[in-house]
Design a protein around this motif. Structure first.
Motif, PDB file in Angstrom:
ATOM      1  N   GLY A   1     -41.471 -21.235   8.755  1.00 31.31           N
ATOM      2  CA  GLY A   1     -42.285 -22.323   8.225  1.00 31.31           C
ATOM      3  C   GLY A   1     -42.611 -22.188   6.761  1.00 31.31           C
ATOM      4  N   SER A   2     -42.406 -21.013   6.179  1.00 39.07           N
ATOM      5  CA  SER A   2     -42.702 -20.808   4.764  1.00 39.07           C
ATOM      6  C   SER A   2     -41.419 -20.894   3.961  1.00 39.07           C
ATOM      7  CB  SER A   2     -43.357 -19.441   4.551  1.00 39.07           C
ATOM      8  OG  SER A   2     -43.448 -19.139   3.172  1.00 39.07           O
ATOM      9  N   SER A   3     -41.437 -21.668   2.885  1.00 44.51           N
ATOM     10  CA  SER A   3     -40.244 -21.801   2.045  1.00 44.51           C
ATOM     11  C   SER A   3     -40.012 -20.562   1.190  1.00 44.51           C
ATOM     12  CB  SER A   3     -40.367 -23.039   1.149  1.00 44.51           C
ATOM     13  OG  SER A   3     -41.499 -22.917   0.300  1.00 44.51           O
ATOM     14  N   ALA A   4     -41.005 -19.664   1.120  1.00 45.29           N
ATOM     15  CA  ALA A   4     -40.845 -18.440   0.340  1.00 45.29           C
ATOM     16  C   ALA A   4     -40.016 -17.401   1.080  1.00 45.29           C
ATOM     17  CB  ALA A   4     -42.213 -17.854  -0.003  1.00 45.29           C
ATOM     18  N   LEU A   5     -39.817 -17.598   2.356  1.00 46.70           N
ATOM     19  CA  LEU A   5     -39.052 -16.660   3.169  1.00 46.70           C
ATOM     20  C   LEU A   5     -37.702 -17.282   3.528  1.00 46.70           C
ATOM     21  CD1 LEU A   5     -41.884 -15.312   5.482  1.00 46.70           C
ATOM     22  CD2 LEU A   5     -40.837 -14.173   3.515  1.00 46.70           C
ATOM     23  N   PRO A   6     -36.704 -16.434   3.825  1.00 48.33           N
ATOM     24  CA  PRO A   6     -35.357 -16.968   4.059  1.00 48.33           C
ATOM     25  C   PRO A   6     -35.244 -17.693   5.398  1.00 48.33           C
ATOM     26  CG  PRO A   6     -35.383 -14.615   4.470  1.00 48.33           C
ATOM     27  CD  PRO A   6     -36.733 -14.955   3.900  1.00 48.33           C
ATOM     28  N   VAL A   7     -34.258 -18.604   5.454  1.00 53.66           N
ATOM     29  CA  VAL A   7     -33.853 -19.223   6.715  1.00 53.66           C
ATOM     30  C   VAL A   7     -32.800 -18.306   7.325  1.00 53.66           C
ATOM     31  CG1 VAL A   7     -32.817 -21.250   7.788  1.00 53.66           C
ATOM     32  CG2 VAL A   7     -34.305 -21.524   5.796  1.00 53.66           C
ATOM     33  N   GLN A   8     -33.057 -17.822   8.545  1.00 54.25           N
ATOM     34  CA  GLN A   8     -32.188 -16.841   9.178  1.00 54.25           C
ATOM     35  C   GLN A   8     -31.198 -17.530  10.130  1.00 54.25           C
ATOM     36  OE1 GLN A   8     -32.247 -13.683   8.427  1.00 54.25           O
ATOM     37  NE2 GLN A   8     -34.271 -13.219   7.597  1.00 54.25           N
ATOM     38  N   PHE A   9     -30.012 -16.933  10.244  1.00 56.24           N
ATOM     39  CA  PHE A   9     -28.989 -17.456  11.149  1.00 56.24           C
ATOM     40  C   PHE A   9     -28.478 -16.321  12.033  1.00 56.24           C
ATOM     41  CE2 PHE A   9     -29.102 -20.274   7.555  1.00 56.24           C
ATOM     42  CZ  PHE A   9     -28.953 -21.545   8.099  1.00 56.24           C
ATOM     43  N   TYR A  10     -28.236 -16.656  13.314  1.00 52.07           N
ATOM     44  CA  TYR A  10     -27.791 -15.659  14.279  1.00 52.07           C
ATOM     45  C   TYR A  10     -26.640 -16.226  15.105  1.00 52.07           C
ATOM     46  CZ  TYR A  10     -32.477 -13.909  13.220  1.00 52.07           C
ATOM     47  OH  TYR A  10     -33.624 -13.496  12.591  1.00 52.07           O
ATOM     48  N   LYS A  11     -25.685 -15.350  15.430  1.00 49.73           N
ATOM     49  CA  LYS A  11     -24.623 -15.717  16.368  1.00 49.73           C
ATOM     50  C   LYS A  11     -25.004 -15.184  17.743  1.00 49.73           C
ATOM     51  CE  LYS A  11     -20.522 -13.668  16.453  1.00 49.73           C
ATOM     52  NZ  LYS A  11     -19.132 -13.297  16.081  1.00 49.73           N
ATOM     53  N   VAL A  12     -24.918 -16.061  18.749  1.00 47.68           N
ATOM     54  CA  VAL A  12     -25.289 -15.697  20.118  1.00 47.68           C
ATOM     55  C   VAL A  12     -24.055 -15.860  21.004  1.00 47.68           C
ATOM     56  CG1 VAL A  12     -26.793 -16.227  22.069  1.00 47.68           C
ATOM     57  CG2 VAL A  12     -27.667 -16.441  19.733  1.00 47.68           C
ATOM     58  N   CYS A  13     -23.729 -14.822  21.758  1.00 47.17           N
ATOM     59  CA  CYS A  13     -22.609 -14.868  22.706  1.00 47.17           C
ATOM     60  C   CYS A  13     -23.157 -14.712  24.117  1.00 47.17           C
ATOM     61  CB  CYS A  13     -21.601 -13.758  22.423  1.00 47.17           C
ATOM     62  SG  CYS A  13     -20.904 -13.816  20.770  1.00 47.17           S
ATOM     63  N   VAL A  14     -22.749 -15.585  25.012  1.00 43.18           N
ATOM     64  CA  VAL A  14     -23.224 -15.574  26.398  1.00 43.18           C
ATOM     65  C   VAL A  14     -22.061 -15.217  27.319  1.00 43.18           C
ATOM     66  CG1 VAL A  14     -24.364 -16.910  28.212  1.00 43.18           C
ATOM     67  CG2 VAL A  14     -24.896 -17.373  25.816  1.00 43.18           C
ATOM     68  N   SER A  15     -22.309 -14.359  28.261  1.00 39.61           N
ATOM     69  CA  SER A  15     -21.278 -13.978  29.231  1.00 39.61           C
ATOM     70  C   SER A  15     -21.950 -13.661  30.562  1.00 39.61           C
ATOM     71  CB  SER A  15     -20.483 -12.770  28.732  1.00 39.61           C
ATOM     72  OG  SER A  15     -21.359 -11.679  28.475  1.00 39.61           O
ATOM     73  N   VAL A  16     -21.144 -13.590  31.606  1.00 37.04           N
ATOM     74  CA  VAL A  16     -21.635 -13.224  32.931  1.00 37.04           C
ATOM     75  C   VAL A  16     -20.968 -11.916  33.335  1.00 37.04           C
ATOM     76  CG1 VAL A  16     -21.767 -13.867  35.366  1.00 37.04           C
ATOM     77  CG2 VAL A  16     -22.060 -15.613  33.603  1.00 37.04           C
ATOM     78  N   VAL A  17     -21.782 -10.893  33.562  1.00 28.99           N
ATOM     79  CA  VAL A  17     -21.292  -9.577  33.946  1.00 28.99           C
ATOM     80  C   VAL A  17     -21.982  -9.160  35.239  1.00 28.99           C
ATOM     81  CG1 VAL A  17     -21.042  -7.161  33.266  1.00 28.99           C
ATOM     82  CG2 VAL A  17     -20.935  -8.961  31.519  1.00 28.99           C
ATOM     83  N   SER A  18     -21.189  -8.906  36.278  1.00 29.26           N
ATOM     84  CA  SER A  18     -21.725  -8.479  37.584  1.00 29.26           C
ATOM     85  C   SER A  18     -22.798  -9.441  38.091  1.00 29.26           C
ATOM     86  CB  SER A  18     -22.299  -7.053  37.491  1.00 29.26           C
ATOM     87  OG  SER A  18     -21.306  -6.146  37.057  1.00 29.26           O
ATOM     88  N   GLU A  19     -22.465 -10.746  38.033  1.00 28.74           N
ATOM     89  CA  GLU A  19     -23.353 -11.795  38.540  1.00 28.74           C
ATOM     90  C   GLU A  19     -24.673 -11.887  37.770  1.00 28.74           C
ATOM     91  OE1 GLU A  19     -22.782 -14.133  41.021  1.00 28.74           O
ATOM     92  OE2 GLU A  19     -20.723 -13.400  40.838  1.00 28.74           O
ATOM     93  N   LYS A  20     -24.689 -11.316  36.560  1.00 32.85           N
ATOM     94  CA  LYS A  20     -25.885 -11.400  35.727  1.00 32.85           C
ATOM     95  C   LYS A  20     -25.511 -11.983  34.373  1.00 32.85           C
ATOM     96  CE  LYS A  20     -28.485  -7.602  37.852  1.00 32.85           C
ATOM     97  NZ  LYS A  20     -29.170  -6.301  37.633  1.00 32.85           N
TER      98      LYS A  20
END
Length: 827
Positions: A221-240
């Protein structure tokens, strides 16, 4: 832009709807709008409400007590427009779906929870379907050139590559939560931190990459701080469900690095990716108490400079190392304070329309995004250059009619302004909810207020109609811009473009183009009777395909052709006028059905017989002013279809005589079926595709003249009564409506001309799909189409009803429109 209609709440003595804070709004591809309010009673208790309405009947709003304990922060439609997600400030997410596929009946059966953590961003997982529009190729003949399938991977796939359904959300504390809907109905939910050092997330948005990854943008919400970006990967492992995150390059807004503006815009108030499937471009808005500034950024791959020493020792053939870097594309000057942002959903390919767009597309609606300001105005700006394309003022201050909208001075800060906005899926309409809870529907001209030739304006509308035809999206917002004088040209050009496509594609789109033509022809008094023909042809095609699907091969090891295909082939080859001679060429064992099924089909077979009789009786009047059924008299394909059905009915009549159509004849010895088939065959020979077209001879016309004296010609129910708005809206004359109260609108010219073709309110009703009479005051629950007004009972009264026919209309109407439940007292 101009105002089409306004809808507001009635003031109640003990409770009132007030805008929720924050106010959420969403617009689906089926032209359903969802928005939130808080219902406040005398004790000041708040009930969090979700309202869902169809744009054609905005007064018929369906209000849901959402059950959310805190303010609803997000609403999100899925890509089919049939399910809705809602999230609140307590971390609860609910998935809403239609009950019995009714647009005004909803329920929530599944959901997820991140307890006590407010949701700030929400999205459905991507299903891997992405279509690109090539505006520069709008004149091409093939749909595959205008609309291309983009290679895009789903966020998550099941076995066999089928996309897995689910949603992703971001919370205030920096958590990302993913819920997956298993085919069994179970929900797999997993939650992970976006990064190791969690911080407050005031704003966030979600986008998807072509490789199946998810990109999340966050700001505190503050313009003095950076806008952050993240890459999210979703997978299913052992039914979870498993979530992996990775930090991407961040950015500081340009205004914070400018010494003259460093402290003028302390807060970031809006953070949006330009599109859900465009993670490389982001829109940022920084604001103060009185003003705002908007910036557009793009993520690009750039070569990493390498020192000369390392360049000399690098192996030959090594590529220059690349890095991802955010670069600013454009920025606005100081603006009034921005209150809401709406982004376009039209996936226009920007290959050749980047910042230097072609002259005929620079004002194209899909290239613009909407900004609402606290002074009550709305600006459409180019989504990359941020140049103003059109302006709307809600203030009633007097202005010259001839003064261009873009040059008008802004009004002096009216109290009413939009708190939430959404653009339609073709960007030709915009809905806004203001700070008083009032809903406003705005038209956005294809020309964006600039002078365009009629031919170019028609080309824009035609291009978007073709897009809706290919995608299956609802085209109501396009009809807002069709003037009566455009209808004839649009229908003709739409048909021309359709006939240029491959035969397989034409077959897929055959019913959709009929529904599209019918909705266009409703808008002009000159084409009203053609609405009847298109609607009837839709019904005829549905009956033909259903009856043919009931035919079963006598042996399992049958040749490639189905009984229905063989029926069509034999009827087209044999031009004999004697129905019995045609019948003996068919394998009658393929037509054997259960007796109960045959009896259940009687109403549909009766309609076919009545329609054939009506057409033949109207042949002598074909030179008179156009009347319903006129186009069928020269349509060899439809006449051939009716001829096939007459043969099928004749065979079934031998099995069960009570299923035959009933005619009122002047002679007891009259074989009505044989007579009608003979005349129908003669008419079909005159206009069939295989032979040269010719006019019906005088002997045929004379025989048709005698029909009314031999058989009683029935009165057909040509059209359902539609109480929709689009045919009654007039340019620059907004309609004022009230939620929950059906309006009394003056009938438009097309509607008044339909009075002789449709049942007048108060007359006995009819089930348009089952062809059953319901009486003047039906006692059975009914549903009506939100587009054409077609009415049918919710449940079949016949226990032996034909499943193929009943299931055909479970989700959609004949025209493809959504169903809505009708009150028992409807008239």
């Amino acid at each position: 832009m101009d105002l089409a209609y306004v809808c507001e709440w009635e003031r109640w003595p003990k409770s009132t709807h007030c805008p929720s804070v924050p106010l959420a709004c969403a617009w689906s591809c089926r032209n359903l709008i969802a928005f939130t309010t808080d219902l406040r009673n005398d004790d000041q208790d708040l009930t969090r409400m979700i309202h869902i309405l169809d744009t054609e009947h905005p007064w018929d709003v369906h209000s849901i007590n959402s059950g959310h304990s805190e303010a609803i922060t997000c609403l999100e439609w899925d890509q089919s427009g049939s399910r809705l997600l809602s999230a609140d400030a307590d971390g609860q997410i609910k998935c809403w779906s239609m009950v019995d596929h009714l647009a005004n009946s909803w329920e929530s059966r599944v959901g997820s929870l991140v307890e006590g953590d407010p949701i700030v961003a929400l999205s459905w997982l991507h299903n891997g379907v992405k279509l690109a529009l090539h505006v520069e190729k709008s004149g091409a003949s093939s749909f595959s050139e205008k609309f291309s399938r983009v290679k895009f991977s789903p966020s998550l796939t099941l076995f066999g590559g089928k996309p897995m359904e689910g949603w992703i959300a971001v919370t205030v504390s920096g958590l990302v939560t993913v819920s997956l809907l298993k085919p069994s109905g179970q929900v797999l939910t997993s939650t992970e931190s976006l990064c190791r050092l969690r911080g407050r997330v005031a704003l966030a948005d979600i986008a998807f990459t072509g490789g199946g990854n998810i990109v999340v943008a966050t700001a505190d919400g503050s313009s003095a701080l950076p806008v952050q970006f993240y890459k999210v990967c979703v997978s299913v492992v052992s039914e979870k469900c498993r979530i992996d995150t990775e930090i991407l390059p961040s950015l500081f807004m340009r205004c914070t690095t400018d010494p003259h503006r460093k402290d003028r815009f302390p807060a970031i108030t809006h953070l949006k990716f330009l599109a859900r499937d465009m993670s490389e471009q982001v829109l940022l808005c920084a604001s103060s108490q009185t003003s705002s500034l908007v910036e557009c950024w793009s993520l690009r791959k750039e070569g990493l400079p390498v020192n000369n020493i390392f360049q000399q020792i690098a192996p030959v053939g090594d590529k220059q190392p690349m890095i991802l870097k955010w670069r600013i594309l454009s920025a606005t000057n100081d603006l009034d304070r921005v209150s809401a942002v709406a982004l376009p959903k039209l996936p226009i390919s920007l290959t050749n329309t980047d910042l230097k767009v072609a002259s005929d597309t620079q004002f194209y609606p899909g290239l613009g995004l909407a900004l609402a300001f606290h002074d009550g105005s709305v600006h459409i700006v180019h989504r990359l250059s941020l140049q103003t394309m059109a302006v709307f003022y809600s203030s009633a201050t007097a202005r010259s009619v001839d003064e261009p909208a873009i040059k008008r001075s802004r009004a002096t800060s009216p109290a009413v302004h939009f708190k939430a906005m959404q653009l339609s899926w073709t960007s030709l309409a915009l809905v806004g909810i203001d700070n008083h809870g009032k809903l406003s529907m705005l038209r956005i001209s294809p020309s964006m207020g600039h002078a365009l030739e009629l031919g170019l304006a028609l080309r824009h509308l035609l291009f978007l109609l073709e897009y809706c035809m290919v995608t299956g999206y609802d085209w109501w917002d396009i009809l807002l811009h069709v003037q009566p004088g455009m209808v004839q040209s649009l229908v003709e050009r739409l048909h021309e473009e359709y006939t240029r496509q491959k035969a397989a594609l034409q077959q897929v789109l055959s019913t959709r183009i009929l529904a599209m033509k019918a909705s266009l022809c409703r808008l002009s008094p000159c084409t009203v009777t053609r609405v009847c023909d298109y609607h009837t042809k839709l019904f005829l095609v549905a009956i033909s395909s259903t009856l043919k699907s009931l035919l079963c091969p006598h042996f399992l090891n049958t040749p490639d052709k189905s009984p229905g295909d063989r029926l069509a082939e034999i009827c087209s080859k044999i031009t004999d006028v004697d129905i019995d001679k045609v019948m003996i060429n068919l394998k009658t064992e393929e037509f054997v059905l259960d007796m109960n099924t045959l009896q259940a089909l009687q109403q549909l077979l009766q309609w076919v017989g009545d329609f054939v009789l009506y057409l033949l009786a109207s042949l002598p009047n074909q030179g008179a002013p156009l009347r319903p059924g006129h186009s069928f008299l020269r349509d060899g394909t439809s006449l051939g279809m009716l001829r096939e059905l007459m043969v099928v009915i004749r065979i079934w009549g031998l099995l069960k005589p009570s299923c035959l159509p009933v005619y009122t004849a002047t002679s007891d010895s009259q074989d009505s079926m044989s007579l009608l088939f003979r005349l129908l065959t003669k008419l079909w020979i005159c206009c069939r595709e295989e032979g040269p077209a010719s006019e019906p001879d005088e002997a045929l016309v004379d025989e048709c003249c005698l029909l009314p004296s031999q058989l009683l010609v029935p009165t057909l129910d040509w059209l359902p009564v539609s109480d929709g708005l689009v045919s009654r809206l007039q340019p620059k004359q907004p309609v004022r409506l009230q939620f929950g109260k059906a309006p009394v609108l003056p009938g438009s010219t097309p509607t008044m001309q339909l009075d002789g073709l449709a049942r007048i309110p108060g007359q006995p009703k009819i089930d348009h799909l089952r062809r059953l009479h319901l009486g003047a005051y039906p006692t059975e629950e009914c549903k009506a189409c939100a587009r054409c007004g077609c009415v049918t009972m919710l449940k079949s009264p016949n226990k032996t009803a034909v499943k193929q026919w009943e299931q055909r209309w479970t989700k959609n109407c004949l025209c493809g429109g959504l169903w809505r439940r009708m009150p028992l007292s409807y008239s």
